[in-house]
Each structure stands twice: as C-alpha cells, then as structure tokens.
Design an enzyme around this catalytic site. Structure first.
Site, PDB file in Angstrom:
ATOM      1  N   TYR A 441       0.809  -1.225   0.000  1.00 14.26           N
ATOM      2  CA  TYR A 441       0.000   0.000   0.000  1.00 14.26           C
ATOM      3  C   TYR A 441       0.848   1.284   0.000  1.00 14.26           C
ATOM      4  CZ  TYR A 441      -0.307  -0.323   5.289  1.00 14.26           C
ATOM      5  OH  TYR A 441      -0.092  -0.409   6.621  1.00 14.26           O
ATOM      6  N   GLU A 442       0.177   2.406  -0.162  1.00 13.50           N
ATOM      7  CA  GLU A 442       0.854   3.715  -0.366  1.00 13.50           C
ATOM      8  C   GLU A 442       1.819   3.674  -1.543  1.00 13.50           C
ATOM      9  OE1 GLU A 442       0.032   6.460   0.800  1.00 13.50           O
ATOM     10  OE2 GLU A 442      -1.353   5.684   2.301  1.00 13.50           O
ATOM     11  N   GLY A 443       1.470   2.963  -2.587  1.00 10.71           N
ATOM     12  CA  GLY A 443       2.371   2.786  -3.739  1.00 10.71           C
ATOM     13  C   GLY A 443       3.197   1.542  -3.522  1.00 10.71           C
TER      14      GLY A 443
END
Lengths: 589, 589
Positions: A441-443
C-alpha cells in the site's frame, strides 16, 4: 512483549540522522535535548504499556461491520481518546491549528513506537495526520478553519480515498464523479475500495479526503480533483449536522491488520440525505487533486516505512527473547551441562544479528528522511531545496526498503521460533501477517522503484544523488581513518558497496538520458535494494563512529562483511540484467 | 485455479532428473514412457479437478476437534477414500504388501501435484507413506503382516510422533516413556505435540509411530525406541478391537494449513482402556528408534521439499493469470490504447520470470534427489552406494532450498497481486500462510544446513561432492560448446557459480578437517542456498540443452545473468563471514 527501544531511537536520531547537530544549531527554536528525551520516553511508555495489550487483543477480535457502521475492537475507541488527549496527534502539525509544531523526526520516532505497540491501531492516526497536512497545505482558509483544528487535536479522524477497482497504482482510471452545486460545494458519487479506517466508532465525525472527477474534466490523471467529504455535515457554528450520503458497504477479510477496518466506501447512493450525492468541498483547484494528494502521500510513505522498522524491531525483540530461553542441542563450544540456548547456535545467531542490523539500518534511513523533511522546512533558499531533494530521494527508499526489511525480519523471526513460530498464540506469525501489506500500500514497492529511478535520480541533473553518494564515501573514509580494528574489513566493503551504488546510478542516469526507459526500469527494484543496503552499511558505520561502544562496531562489521556482499550482485543485475529479462518475457507468454 | 503442469513435470523428470536414461536402460523393469505419461496425466487431473475445490474450501473451514475426536473439513474423508482407491497411496510402496513398486521419481511428481491441489490434505498421505516405509524397513514380519497392507492400501492412515515440548530439533530431550509388558508389547505414556493428522475421521484406524524411552534406556538420543501404537487395537483376525489409550487433546491454531489437524496427542492417561498406558509394539531394536525414524524422515524431507515446489508453482500460475488480466498504467513501449496489462511492466515481469526460474530449479533439484534414491535401490554395489550418497547429499538441499523458494515465490505472488494479494479471498495470501511451515518442520532449514555441511559434505572424504561439482561443470562446458547465442552469458556465469560452490565446499571441508565446527556452521545456511542456486542454474541449462525451445534457453539465461549473481556474495559470506558473526554476538547479549 514489545518494549520501545527508546535509547536506540534517541541515539539514531541524534548521532546518525542529524537531530543532534540540528538541535545544537537551533534549527528547532528552543527545543532541547531534554525535551526530546522526555517525549520519546513518554511515547515509548504509552506504546508498550497501553497499546501492546489492547493491540494484540484487538487484532484477535478484529473490526466488525454492524448495523450502525464499523465497530472497532474492544477498548480501541477509548485507547484512541487517551492517545489523542496526550497531544500525540498534533505532534508535528501546525501550532496555528493547535498542533505542537515539533520536527517530523520526533513524529516518525513516535510513529515507530506506536506501530511497535499496534500497527493496526496506528493506521488510523497516520491517515488523519496525512489528511491534516494535505488540508493544511492546499485547503481554503474557511475550510481549514472549520475542519483542521479538530483534525489536529484528533477529535475527528480522517481518511484518504484514492483506490477504486480499476484505479490502483494508476489513478488515471478513476471514475468517482463530482458534480458542481450552485453553492460552491459538490455532490460525490462513486465507490472507493481499501479505505483504511473508512468507518469506525472512535470519533463522532470522520473527514474523508476523496479523489473524484468533474463531469468536464480532462481524461487521465490530469482530470482528478480532491474533495473533503465529512461523514456528518458541519454547521456554521461547528456543531454536527445531518449525516452525509456515504457509508461503509463492507469490510475486507485480510491476511493481517485485523483490528484495522479496511472499508469499501459508497458515496452518493442515496442511503442518507434528501437527495443522492455526498456533499463535498473542493481542496485546492479543480483538476489539481493529484498534486494535493501527493503532499499527504509522501509523508504517508515515510509513515509506512516506519511500520517496517517497527515490526522488524518487534520481531527481533521477540525472537531474541525466545532464542535466549529455548534450549535445543549443543552448540559448538558449549561446555555446560544440558542443552544450549538456541542463541548459541551459529545459524540462529546469524539470523538474529541479521535482524538487528537490518532493523537498525532501515530505522536510520527513515530518520534521515525525516531529517531532510525537517531541514527543507527549517532552512531557506538553496539549503532548503537541497534538503527537499534529499527528502524526495530518500522517501521511496525509506518506504520500500524498510517494508521489505519488515517482511524479511518478521519471517526470520518465525524461523527462529521453530514450530512455535507457526502457532498464532506465539505472536511471531501475526507480525508477518500484519507487515505483508506494507510493501503494497501507499504505492507498491515496484512503484517506489519507478519513482526513485525516473523522478528522483534525475533531480538537479543527477547531481543531488551524486553528492549524496560522496557523503556516504566520506563515512567509509572516516571508518578507514579511525584505525579501529573492531571494524574489520568495514571500510573496504563499504567503499565497494558505494562504488556499486555509484556505477549503478550512473548507468541508470545514462539510460534515462538515452530514453531507454524499459532498460532502466528492468533493474529498478534491485537498484532500490542496492541503495537501501548501502545506506544501511553507511548509517551503521556513522553510528559506530559516533560512539565508543564495541557492539556498534561489531554490528557494522557484520553488516559490511555479510550483508553488503549482496551489492555486487545487485549492481550486476541493474546494469546487466535487462537484456536477459527482455528475452525471458517469452516464458510468460 | 491450479492446473497441474504435467508437461513440465514430465520434461523435468525425463530430460533433467534422469528418468529418460533410467527407462531406456530398463532400470524400472517394464515401466514404459507411455505408462509414466498416463500416470502423470491422471494424477494431474485428480489434483486439479478433485482436490483444488475441496482443498480451498477445507482450508477456509478448518479441521475441528469435537467430542468424538477430530473432524476433517467437509468432503475430505470422501476425497481421501477416492484418492486411496485410485491406488495413489501405494504408488512407490512395496508390491509384496500391495503397493505398485513404482519409482520414487513418479511418486514425488505425483506429490507435487497433490500438494498443488491441496497441501493441507496431502500432509495426511505423506505421513502415512513415510510410516509405511519405516515399518517396512525395520518392522518384524508379524507386525508388518498385521499393519502394513492396510497402510499401503491407505485403508488406515499413519502418523509420526516425534516432537515434545522440550524435544524438537534435539530429540535427546524426549520424555515419553515405554514400559515393557510380559507379552512383549509395551505401555506408552507421554505427550506429543505438533502431530500432523494425529486424529481425524478419514479412516477407521490410525497407526501412530511414536518415539519413546524405556525406563532403563541410556540418556540422550541413544536411548530412544520406536513404537507402533494403533488408535484401535487390531485382533488376530485383523478386525478392530478396543480403543487404545491415546487421544488428541487439542488442535493448534496455526498461521496456515488450516485443513490439516495439528494435534497434541496424549498417550496413556487412562482415558481409554482398563488400565492406563497405550499399547505399543516395538519397531526394530530397543534404543535404536532414531535410526528407524531417520528412514522415514529422509523421504519425508523430500516430500516437504515437494510442498515448496508445488506452492511455488501454484503461486506462479496465480500471479501470471492475474498479471495478464489486470491493467494499470502504461508500460514502456506500450503503444495500444488504454492501460497495459501489468505483466508488461518490467518490474512485474522480473518478479514473474524469477518465480518461474526458481520454481523450475527447485523442482529439478527434488526430482534429481528422487532419481538418486531410485538408483540407489535399482543399482548394486558401488553404483548403488554412489547414488545413496547422492541422495543423502541432495536431501537437505531439496528440503531447504525448495521450501525457502516456496516462501519467497509465494510472497512475490502476493506482491504481483498488489492490494488484492492481501485479501484472503484471492488465495495468494493462503499460499504464503500454508508454505511458511515448510522451512520449519521435518527439521528446520538450519538443521538441514548443519546436516549438509557436517554429514553430507564429508561423504567419501569429500570426493562425492567434488565429483558432483564436476558433473555440474560439464553442463556449463556443454552450454559453452553449444554456441547457441540465446544462452547469452550463461556458460560464464554458471562456471562462476560453480567455482563459488567449489571454493566454499573446499573451505568448509578444510574447516571440518581442522575441527573448526563453529566456523563451518556460521556459513551453513548461506552455503545451502549457494548450492541450491547453482543447481538451479545447472539444471535449467541441462533442460535447455535437451530441447530446442528458445524459451528454456531464455529462462536459463535469465537465471544465470540475474539469480546466479548472488553466488559470489554467498561464497564470500561462507568463507569470510564467521569472524564477524562471532564478534557480533556481543550485540545479542
């Protein structure tokens, strides 16, 4: 049982990441070392004493979706209130809106401890902090006045709503719609997925930041706007009004972080309110939403990096405690009666020392990133720009390397426990289950690698990263000059790793210059690890140089003579692996 | 959805592991290639069509402990009966007792497919096969006559009872007691933990092989005996008699393999029967139980290796299917409209090709190990001894490397799925949860490394491993001589890896010769990986040489030019890491 490593955190902040010099140069006003120590001490106490027990129980219980919305695990709403009342939410947020305006360095150090206490719980506050920063940076004054103080105090929590089924890493495919209303507000319609803490019972309002597209917006990522969409509308006087037309439709059944509700959110289906459409307020300009979101994403990325550090630390502590107690076999050289503690076996010792070194390396990288963020705010002109570039360069490494290390160390932690590691009650497996999301997550870490190679290396024409590599070289030279025999081959090995990093960097810059993007990206992930490992070696060495403790020297030497051996392979993969990868795509057909 | 890779399995067996030459030399009597193909085909069909759906559902449901004992997931007892009726249980077991006497190579190939179908389910049969082998090798004729035919047919299943709370990797600490009775049988008293399929409702009797200690036995591992302890006593006429005094006390709550019951077993607490003590029958001689158990443990280790291969294969198939469908962003060179499938992104392609190469490499290692076992049985004299040494050498590598690869590939599989990988319904996370036990049980991979270095390398004074390395070199030379440009740098890289392996091997042998055990063991785990990676390169090359398919060539090249880059680091850690590890123990204090 997790105990916050306050002393190690303070040492790394001050002597490795740059807090010491920054304090003595007065970069943070009258912030004193004593106050820093007191804050760290109290954060560590809260994490270990208050969060750990509720965190573990809460992850067993899990968040549940009931008739009235999401219910957090028992005790979490109260834990959150005590935490917010402690002022922790606004630690690094603007004093004008009620925050304490303390450095990011202190905030990430505290985040490490909160995540060590409970990663699932800490996800909620992390999102709130990120949303508050985005609103602070891009929101209109009236909007800020109405929402920001309560987001800073923690009275209201907040979320980030980016992902949709067809829009994950590439937000260009986003479909959520925002219709303009006559009064300047908007009506939001759409579905968002993977919304962390999208609904819960810890606060009486929740502020959603939502990416959506105007009807006349350009296609792709240039047509995305950012909206503030509260769960309950807020009246002029600040009191809560009607329920807005949004709700949590379902919770995901996940591998880990079971205490943290991961919601599918529905906006504007008419479930609440007199006409369909969730009322939202534009943040920043129309169609410039992505830029606003990136403000919060950068800090969120570092915050996710801290999850990796924290879980690695927790896994190391747990494995170490077990390996000291558990007795099996007789290790070489064991002369006492009976079986030896397994920590005496070289293979187990190798795992534990590796865990220690990687944890401390990733911690230093994250703190150095926070230092750069702080300096970019507290310095001016060229100095500020220099540190802004440093922060930009370090952010993808801090996020990806630390989360990969979190997974690697948690898995080693299971291995140290043997059969007990596979039993849920031991808690070692939970750490792996929880942290496995962090490289995603978050890229995803692959996205971080693309960002690192294509956007961060070319900063200042490549001169920023070149200058950074020279700084690392200076550390190796200082190790050499120290003539401390406990460093063993550290100087040579570290210089070798730095040379690998330098060659790989120049190769990538030249490929980018030629426009050979596919070639450059073929090795982006190995390059990211090469960077992280080299920094691990350099930062461990920096710490050991700052300190007469033989143990830091020994850990640095271990990292240099064992872990850094990998850098040559990584360099060779970056600079020589693209052609074979291209050819091997045939096997995927 | 898992599909058994029958073609790839057949190719690897015949052209890499040695089944082709063995068949044409008539080593397996009248076994024909057609029959081999038909068996593989049918096993693959059963695995994919019958096991996959029940396996997935069963792992969601889990095994439960009820009033009357353990209840398997819905449909599993029936699935087991159909599987046993297919004759699969006795595939490689002795024809004298009703087995088919087919080569181990076929059995492990089938095991790979069963594990691909359901690892949790297959654990039951694997334990039964191992127990049948141990009984066959060491049991007295009367005992074999009474129990073996039903264990071979699968009418009764069987278990291995080794571990106790204080006796895991080191069985010397074992406390379960066996008292002699006048009739030549024994009474067993004690607690065993982590007993896979220790109780269930799939068969009407369960044959437990139990390690226990006689009252007058020497201390440590030389005082352990092996007993056959049936759940229900068996009368002279073969019919079932009274319930024996043993039961499953509780089930473990585990990270994965939820369909497979992991039992704490209590022997002799008086719950059943007229006096306390579970009735058992000695297998082999008193105090020689460990040697008997090792018979079954060696094959069980290879069987666990197959779990690694199977889960890696399943994870690769799943990730590949997702990466072909899922569209995000525009990969370099993507010219079509809209977003590209993520498989087009170099980073995703790198993960998938790595998964393919590691899966095929670990498969080849396991099959080569099975080939050596077969040859040690089907040849005679020095040839048989040669292959017995080969099997002994390859077993720890097959177990450890393949299970590490299983974990690594399953984790990469999650990463390819992005956010979906963390959602349990996708199934990618389950593969990681399931396979994470494999590097631990049947001897942790650290124990395998100790076995490899201290017992396997010194075989024939080191000449066996030296001869093996020369065989690998011949493959690299053949790659060089082939002049096929698609091999790229394969010959050079493979020769480099073999040289690393050779140097590390000689260093370890010399340390063992000096009695420097701690030094040798400090690098045992990196050495094990070095061996596995080098074998991966060599076996991929062997396959590519046997075949005109460009894709094998390309995959070999990818492995050689990317994955084998790690061997230099591993060698350096083996031969140069011990001193720094010893110094760094200070940080664990």
């Amino acid at each position: 049982m997790y105990k916050a490593p306050v002393e190690e955190i303070a040492f790394t902040l001050k002597h490795v990441a740059g807090l010491g010099p920054a304090l003595s140069e007065g970069r943070f006003g009258d912030l004193s070392e004593d106050l820093v120590d007191a804050i760290l001490e109290e954060a560590g106490r809260f994490a270990a004493e208050e969060m750990v027990p509720l965190g573990e129980a809460g992850d067993r219980q899990g968040a549940k979706l009931g008739e009235g919305g999401v219910v957090l695990p028992t005790g979490w709403a109260d834990l959150y209130r005590r935490w917010a009342e402690g002022g922790w939410n606004g630690l690094a947020l603007d004093a004008e809106y009620g925050g304490q305006g303390l450095p990011q360095m202190l905030n990430v150090a505290a985040l490490e401890m909160w995540n060590g206490g409970s990663m699932s719980f800490t996800l909620g506050p992390v999102l709130t902090m990120g949303a508050a920063e985005a609103l602070h940076a891009h929101g209109a004054a009236a909007l800020k006045e109405r929402f920001l103080p309560k987001m800073v105090s923690g009275e209201w929590m907040a979320t980030m709503n980016l992902t949709e089924p067809a829009a994950g890493s590439d937000l260009g495919g986003l479909r959520t719609r925002a219709d303009r209303r006559d009064d300047g507000s908007y009506r939001i319609f759409g579905q968002k997925i993977y919304i962390t803490w999208g609904d819960h019972d810890a606060t009486d309002n929740i502020v959603h930041l939502v990416l959506a597209r105007l009807p006349d917006a350009p296609a792709g990522s240039r047509g995305i706007s950012l909206f503030l969409v509260p769960k309950f509308l807020v009246k002029e006087d600040g009191s809560l009004g009607a329920r807005n037309d949004l709700h949590c439709h379902s919770l995901e059944h996940k591998l880990g972080i079971h205490g943290s509700p991961t919601c599918t959110m529905i906006y504007g289906d008419g479930k609440f309110g007199d006409e369909p459409g969730a009322i939202g307020y534009l943040i920043g300009e129309e169609n410039k939403g992505l830029a606003c979101m990136f403000t919060m994403m950068n800090n969120a990325r570092l915050a996710v990096g801290m999850q990796g550090v924290a879980i690695a630390e927790a896994a190391t502590q747990k494995a170490l405690a077990y390996a000291r107690e558990r007795r099996q076999g007789k290790a070489p050289g064991w002369t006492e009666a009976g079986m030896s503690p397994i920590i005496e076996h070289p293979d187990v010792a190798r795992m534990l020392v590796t865990m220690k070194a990687l944890t401390q390396g990733s911690r230093a990288i994250c703190y150095a990133c926070a230092h750069a963020i702080d300096m970019s705010h507290h310095l001016e002109g060229a100095e500020a720009r220099h540190f802004a570039e440093r922060a930009a360069l370090l952010t993808p490494i801090a996020k990806s390397f630390s989360t990969d290390i979190g997974v690697e160390v948690a898995s080693l932690g299971i291995q140290v426990h043997g059969g007990m590691g596979f039993i849920e009650e031991t808690g070692a497996a939970r750490l792996l289950r929880d942290i496995r999301i962090a490289p995603i997550y978050e890229g995803t870490n692959g996205i971080q690698a693309i960002d690192l190679v294509t956007r961060k290396l070319p900063q200042s024409g490549g001169d920023h990263v070149r200058g950074f590599i020279e700084e690392l070289k200076a550390v190796a030279v200082a190790v050499d000059a120290s003539n401390r025999p406990g460093f063993g081959e550290t100087a040579t090995r570290l210089l070798g790793a730095i040379k690998d990093l330098q060659e790989a960097t120049e190769w990538l810059l030249s490929k980018l210059g030629e426009g050979a993007l596919a070639e450059a990206l073929s090795g982006a992930t190995p390059y990211q690890r090469l960077f992280g490992l080299t920094l691990t070696g350099a930062y461990l060495a920096k710490g050991a140089l700052a300190d007469g403790d033989d143990r830091r020297e020994a850990l640095t030497r271990f990292a240099a003579e064992n872990l850094l051996a990998e850098t040559a392979a990584l360099k060779s993969t970056v600079t020589g692996g693209a052609a074979s990868l291209a050819a091997a795509r045939a096997v995927l057909a």
